[in-house]
Design a protein around this motif. Structure first.
Motif, mmCIF file in Angstrom:
data_model
loop_
_atom_site.group_PDB
_atom_site.id
_atom_site.type_symbol
_atom_site.label_atom_id
_atom_site.label_comp_id
_atom_site.label_asym_id
_atom_site.label_seq_id
_atom_site.Cartn_x
_atom_site.Cartn_y
_atom_site.Cartn_z
ATOM 1 N N TYR A 185 32.942 -18.180 -53.208
ATOM 2 C CA TYR A 185 33.229 -18.288 -54.635
ATOM 3 C C TYR A 185 34.159 -19.477 -54.833
ATOM 4 O O TYR A 185 35.119 -19.672 -54.102
ATOM 5 N N LYS A 186 33.864 -20.276 -55.849
ATOM 6 C CA LYS A 186 34.761 -21.358 -56.241
ATOM 7 C C LYS A 186 34.680 -21.514 -57.746
ATOM 8 O O LYS A 186 33.589 -21.676 -58.299
ATOM 9 N N SER A 238 28.853 -23.758 -53.257
ATOM 10 C CA SER A 238 29.701 -22.674 -53.746
ATOM 11 C C SER A 238 29.390 -22.424 -55.214
ATOM 12 O O SER A 238 28.780 -23.273 -55.885
ATOM 13 N N TYR A 239 29.822 -21.260 -55.710
ATOM 14 C CA TYR A 239 29.505 -20.848 -57.075
ATOM 15 C C TYR A 239 30.647 -20.009 -57.638
ATOM 16 O O TYR A 239 31.385 -19.364 -56.881
ATOM 17 N N ASP A 240 30.741 -19.994 -58.980
ATOM 18 C CA ASP A 240 31.482 -18.908 -59.611
ATOM 19 C C ASP A 240 30.434 -17.942 -60.163
ATOM 20 O O ASP A 240 29.229 -18.146 -59.973
ATOM 21 N N CYS A 241 30.860 -16.878 -60.852
ATOM 22 C CA CYS A 241 29.915 -15.808 -61.189
ATOM 23 C C CYS A 241 28.772 -16.300 -62.078
ATOM 24 O O CYS A 241 27.594 -16.066 -61.785
ATOM 25 N N GLU A 296 36.589 -14.780 -51.973
ATOM 26 C CA GLU A 296 35.498 -13.958 -51.454
ATOM 27 C C GLU A 296 34.187 -14.728 -51.473
ATOM 28 O O GLU A 296 34.123 -15.844 -52.005
ATOM 29 N N LYS A 297 33.161 -14.108 -50.907
ATOM 30 C CA LYS A 297 31.862 -14.770 -50.777
ATOM 31 C C LYS A 297 30.805 -14.014 -51.570
ATOM 32 O O LYS A 297 30.964 -12.837 -51.885
ATOM 33 N N ILE A 298 29.726 -14.717 -51.874
ATOM 34 C CA ILE A 298 28.618 -14.101 -52.608
ATOM 35 C C ILE A 298 28.078 -12.951 -51.784
ATOM 36 O O ILE A 298 27.821 -13.086 -50.584
ATOM 37 N N ARG A 299 27.896 -11.812 -52.438
ATOM 38 C CA ARG A 299 27.487 -10.620 -51.698
ATOM 39 C C ARG A 299 26.718 -9.680 -52.614
ATOM 40 O O ARG A 299 26.676 -9.840 -53.833
ATOM 41 N N ILE A 300 26.094 -8.680 -51.997
ATOM 42 C CA ILE A 300 25.428 -7.604 -52.725
ATOM 43 C C ILE A 300 26.445 -6.484 -52.915
ATOM 44 O O ILE A 300 27.128 -6.080 -51.971
#
Length: 360
Positions: free
Chosen positions: A236-237, A245-248, A314-318
């Motif tokens: 997440y960034k 990287s991504y935000d929501c 944190e990282k992208i997750r399910i």
């Protein structure tokens, strides 16, 4: 005696020991941490909205600058044509009126033909002057719009700078709180958060909110899901739209863009502009919006799970769908228009449903 009394009155009172600061409970620490994360995400979405406006404004400025350049070039050409006509008129100036020239002419028909030519040239002159005047007005109007658009771009750039500072300020508060915790406290906070999410998920699923949800994604939704799944494990960034990287909302907007359906950049605009669907009609590929002010978003996978870019660090997750308080859901796909009356119905896959209110 008086001195003794005075001494007793003036004597300093014995210092009282300051009370030891009460150690905050794990629940309080988790509440503080979640509040700071949410404030950070609110600031991030505000920054994203300003960034999107700035991006569009830059395009407006570029378009107006190009139009102004074309208008100025046309104005230059019109002025050149007007100058040539002015020189021709000066060179052909005669004190004789057209009627007198006609009477004195050896060949009256030739004089009449010349008159027609002179009339045509006069009309061309009038048209050239008209174009020149119109082009001048257009160039002046475009210059005014370009200056205004540039002023708006500069104002947005200043606002973006303030929004960026706000995000950094909130991130520092998160980092300070995390740095103040011991390893045992960090472990306890993480365990309590997992427990709270599990409890919320059980209650959400038991409520029957997803009882009638369709687990079959459309073709485009399948592509959006496939893209989002490929980003699992990336960090997440804030403000990021990939590919590293991504935000929501960066994740959800890019997932649907790669599916061929561009959607608004921020979670708040996604909530405001996309078609809302009740949770009972939720299907994979829909977006789940969180918190009363719509400051977080995730992509629904089906069976009560979402893929999300959770928060800084944190990282992208399910995750379970109830990882955060659910506000509602939206569907990025555009509904096909209703056919005119009397038109044979198409297959169920292409029928449109009435607009729904969000499920809560």
């Amino acid at each position: 005696m008086a001195g003794t009394v005075a001494g007793a009155i003036l004597a300093p009172a014995p210092a009282l020991a300051a009370p030891e600061p009460r150690e905050r409970s794990v629940a309080e620490l988790l509440t503080d941490l979640q509040r700071l994360y949410r404030e950070t995400e609110q600031a991030t979405e505000t920054y994203n909205a300003t960034e999107e406006k700035l991006r569009k404004q830059r395009a407006v400025v570029t378009r107006l600058d190009a139009a102004l350049s074309r208008a100025r070039l046309s104005l230059h050409d019109s002025r050149g044509a007007a100058g040539r006509l002015a020189r021709q008129q000066y060179q052909n100036t005669s004190d004789l009126s057209p009627y007198l020239r006609l009477l004195l002419a050896r060949d009256p028909q030739h004089a009449l033909d010349q008159g027609h030519v002179i009339g045509r040239l006069a009309r061309e002159r009038a048209a050239t002057v008209g174009r020149l005047t119109g082009t001048e007005r257009k160039a002046d109007e475009l210059a005014r719009k370009a200056r205004k658009a540039l002023d708006e771009q500069l104002a947005l750039a200043q606002r973006q700078k303030k929004d960026k500072e706000a995000v950094h300020k909130r991130l520092r508060k998160v980092e300070e709180l995390l740095a103040s915790l011991t390893p045992d406290q960090l472990t306890a906070v993480a365990a309590l958060e997992r427990q709270d999410i599990a409890t919320a998920q059980r209650a959400f699923m038991a409520s029957g909110a997803l009882a009638a949800a369709d687990d079959k994604p459309s073709r485009k939704a399948h592509r959006a899901i496939r893209y989002a799944r490929k980003q699992l494990g990336k960090p997440y960034k804030w403000g990021a739209e990939g590919p590293k990287s991504y935000d929501c909302s960066g994740l959800t907007s890019q997932a649907w863009a790669h599916a061929g359906t561009p959607i608004p950049r921020t979670s708040q605009e996604q909530w405001a502009q996309l078609e809302r669907v009740p949770l009972t009609e939720l299907r994979p590929g829909d977006l789940v919006i969180y918190f009363p002010d719509a400051t977080h978003v995730a992509l629904y996978l089906g069976k009560g799970k979402v893929v999300q870019a959770p928060r800084p660090g944190e990282k992208i997750r399910i995750s379970p769908i109830a990882s955060n308080p659910v506000l509602g859901a939206v569907r990025p796909e555009i509904k096909p228009p209703k056919p005119p009356r009397g038109t044979p119905r198409s297959s169920p896959a292409h029928r449109s449903s009435p607009r729904s209110q969000p499920g809560r």
